[in-house]
Design an enzyme around this catalytic site. Structure first.
Site, PDB file in Angstrom:
ATOM      1  N   HIS A  90       0.745  -1.213  -0.039  1.00  0.00           N
ATOM      2  CA  HIS A  90       0.042   0.051  -0.062  1.00  0.00           C
ATOM      3  C   HIS A  90       0.790   1.374  -0.045  1.00  0.00           C
ATOM      4  CE1 HIS A  90      -4.351   0.033   0.695  1.00  0.00           C
ATOM      5  NE2 HIS A  90      -4.208   1.447   0.859  1.00  0.00           N
ATOM      6  N   GLU A 122      -7.583 -12.164 -13.647  1.00  0.00           N
ATOM      7  CA  GLU A 122      -6.764 -11.999 -12.554  1.00  0.00           C
ATOM      8  C   GLU A 122      -6.455 -13.513 -11.965  1.00  0.00           C
ATOM      9  OE1 GLU A 122      -7.748  -8.953  -9.753  1.00  0.00           O
ATOM     10  OE2 GLU A 122      -9.903  -9.460  -9.857  1.00  0.00           O
ATOM     11  N   ASP A 158      -3.131  -9.449  -9.119  1.00  0.00           N
ATOM     12  CA  ASP A 158      -3.561 -10.709  -8.583  1.00  0.00           C
ATOM     13  C   ASP A 158      -3.206 -11.932  -9.468  1.00  0.00           C
ATOM     14  OD1 ASP A 158      -4.886 -10.216  -6.197  1.00  0.00           O
ATOM     15  OD2 ASP A 158      -6.407  -9.291  -6.981  1.00  0.00           O
ATOM     16  N   CYS A 190      -4.853  -3.608 -16.348  1.00  0.00           N
ATOM     17  CA  CYS A 190      -4.972  -2.715 -15.516  1.00  0.00           C
ATOM     18  C   CYS A 190      -4.042  -2.810 -14.066  1.00  0.00           C
ATOM     19  CB  CYS A 190      -6.260  -2.281 -15.096  1.00  0.00           C
ATOM     20  SG  CYS A 190      -7.250  -3.844 -14.219  1.00  0.00           S
TER      21      CYS A 190
END
Ligand code: PEP
Ligand code: MG
Length: 572
Positions: free
Chosen positions: A186, A427, A451, A498
């Site tokens: 993060h 994903e 992922d 993405c």
């Protein structure tokens, strides 16, 4: 010293160490336990105020999606069990407040750390955060105030929590180095959003650096040099100047179309987490929204957001994009993002568990509210609905059936909506492998490498110990990407990407060679990606892509991609 480059850029500056020293906390008897409890309560109140301030600053600087983490800290500070245990210990044993805070917190942290699940990790982080704050206030030791630096500095820490990222002085923080942390974490993503060069996972950096030491940091290669000699400083000043000249040169592609040398038009989109991020997209010339993560709307609330709330948020993105595509992803919670009000029982493997589309199909009444809001927003521009974590055709079919119901309801109610395309995130490896079966039933694919990598190589994306394994260059991941692109093309279904890989300069030529035609990324990466794409040709890169995919290890692929960039003269 070599760590992992987490946010690009070269900086030379003085180190400021953040939280290097452990505070010695001694057990002492106090004369008046009642007033000691009072002293604790005052410190606790001040801590809550601090958290509140950080929370508000974070919402403004980074956006509500990330700010939600502070709710866990605030909740812990208000937890009657936690607070009650500390107060009882002070009164029963007649001891000092800081000792009681430390004992109770350490016990709880140990307990949560031994329980499985990310939810427990959030709780143990919450306890750690609140106890650090309270103890600092009780002992009157501030640590370094990184929200208010006296001069430009490179901040060095064991680990940057998202809370630290919210506090940092954006004007004077020129770089970040941490001993721990992963590129997909993060805080690393936030550093990239804030465009502050950063290196994570720089082992033993705290043993080597003192406050005021000169550091050189290269956020691309992950290199950190401590107390460099004059010659090295001069060398890096040259490199830094080159990098900055390069950044400026990117301005020349602003406003230009993203067309390759052989005339292939590419769509360069942006990833956002809330309408707040739209400024960054427009500033960086984003051509579309390739991914709008909608979780913040849910995480930032103590109940499911209403159709109206969601409609307003989606419209706030769709309208300013003025007809350019906006890809809105349906709820992708679960895994590391938990909704308290969803009351999901503890799971052993949350990333393999009840999450995203699995929850939505289980709770169609919740799902339909979101779909209705997205459809209604489509009356104001071009909306594409993106379904996350699809792993079987049945899931896709069920989701589309609920979408049809939502359309029928809106028609019935005379509420306007436009033509909306429906696509899926690819994903999960099963979906990539079966993408030929999915293609006739979707309008587009969007590959989510964040992922896809973790599920393909079975390595948690947040675990820095697994960083060498969790690699976007892993040939197995690239082969899955090729399968999806080939199957999409065979059926005339557009394929986008993405995940973070889409903005990786080293990977872009290979992705183009594979036939990818839509890239969506952190807004700060857009101009560089356009510059690269305008200087390469798809047909020339097809064989390079084959070559990369014929290799057997991630290291070989990465070296090959790096060499390719040099050969193409695309290194600044
Ligand atoms: C992905 O998995 O690649 C992705 C884009 O989604 P997220 O990072 O939100 O899981
Ligand atoms: Mg994902």
């Amino acid at each position: 010293m070599k760590g992992i480059g987490a946010s690009p850029g070269i900086v030379i500056g003085k180190a400021v160490i953040y939280w290097k020293d452990q505070i010695d906390i001694l057990r002492e008897y106090v004369e008046n336990p009642d007033s000691e409890v009072e002293r604790f309560r005052v410190a606790l109140e001040l801590s809550v105020e601090e958290i509140q301030e950080t929370y508000s600053r974070f919402i403004k600087r980074v956006g509500p999606r990330e700010a939600v983490l502070f709710q866990a800290h605030r909740t812990m500070a208000r937890d009657p069990d936690f607070v009650g245990q500390i107060e009882r210990m002070i009164l029963d044993e007649g001891i000092n407040a800081e000792w009681a805070v430390k004992q109770v917190s350490d016990d709880l942290i140990q307990l949560f750390d031994h329980m499985e699940g990310d939810h427990m990790k959030v709780r143990s982080d919450g306890v750690r955060n609140i106890s650090d704050r309270v103890i600092k206030l009780l002992l009157h030791v501030g640590g370094t105030d990184i929200s208010n630096l006296r001069e430009d500095a490179i901040i060095v820490a064991r680990r940057f929590a998202p809370a630290d990222m919210a506090q940092i002085d954006r004007e004077r923080t020129i770089g970040l180095v941490s001993e721990e942390g992963s590129r997909a974490s993060h805080s690393a993503i936030i550093a990239r959003t804030l465009e502050i060069p950063a290196v994570v996972s720089a082992a033993h950096i705290l043993d080597e650096v003192e406050n005021g030491d000169t550091l050189i940091l290269d956020g691309e290669s992950g290199m950190v040099l401590v107390r460099p000699d004059d010659e090295t400083i001069e060398k890096y000043k040259g490199l830094k100047e080159r990098y900055e000249t390069f950044k400026k040169s990117l301005e020349t592609v602003r406003g230009e179309r993203t067309r390759t040398l052989d005339g292939v038009d590419i769509i360069l989109g942006a990833n956002i987490g809330s309408p707040v991020d739209l400024d960054d997209v427009l500033r960086n010339d984003g051509e579309s929204i390739g991914l709008y993560r909608t979780e913040s709307l849910y995480l930032d609330s103590d109940h499911f957001p209403t159709e109206e709330t969601q409609f307003l948020a989606y419209r706030a993105v769709v309208e300013p994009m003025a007809g350019r595509p906006v890809t809105i992803r349906t709820l992708d919670v679960g895994g590391d993002k938990n909704l308290d009000y969803l009351a999901v029982p503890e799971e052993k493997n949350p990333f393999l568990g009840y999450r995203a589309i699995r929850i939505c199909l289980d709770r169609p009444e919740v799902f339909k509210v979101q779909l209705r809001a997205m459809l209604r927003a489509s009356a104001f521009g071009q909306v594409r609905i993106l379904l996350p974590m699809i792993s079987s055709l049945e899931e896709l079919r069920s989701a589309k059936a609920i979408l049809e119901e939502a359309r029928a309801e809106l028609r019935e109610e005379n509420l306007p909506f436009g033509d909306v395309q429906t696509g899926i995130m690819v994903e999960v490896p099963s979906t990539a492998i079966l993408s030929d079966h999915f293609a006739p039933e979707v309008d587009f694919f969007s590959i989510g490498t964040n992922d896809l990598i973790q599920y393909t190589v079975a390595a948690d994306r947040e675990n820095e110990k697994l960083a060498p394994l969790y690699s976007q260059y892993h040939p197995a991941v690239l082969r899955l990407i090729r399968t999806v692109i080939d199957n999409g093309r065979a059926s005339g279904v557009p394929v986008a990407m993405c995940g973070e890989s889409a903005g990786d300069p080293k990977l872009i030529p290979v992705l183009l060679g594979l036939g990818l035609s839509e890239f969506s990324m952190n807004p700060s990466s857009i101009l560089q990606a356009r510059w690269i794409l305008r200087n390469i040709s798809r047909k020339d890169l097809a064989s390079a892509a084959d070559e990369a995919l014929s290799l057997g290890t991630a290291r070989e692929v990465e070296d090959y991609c790096a060499g390719l960039l040099v050969a193409l003269k695309l290194v600044h």
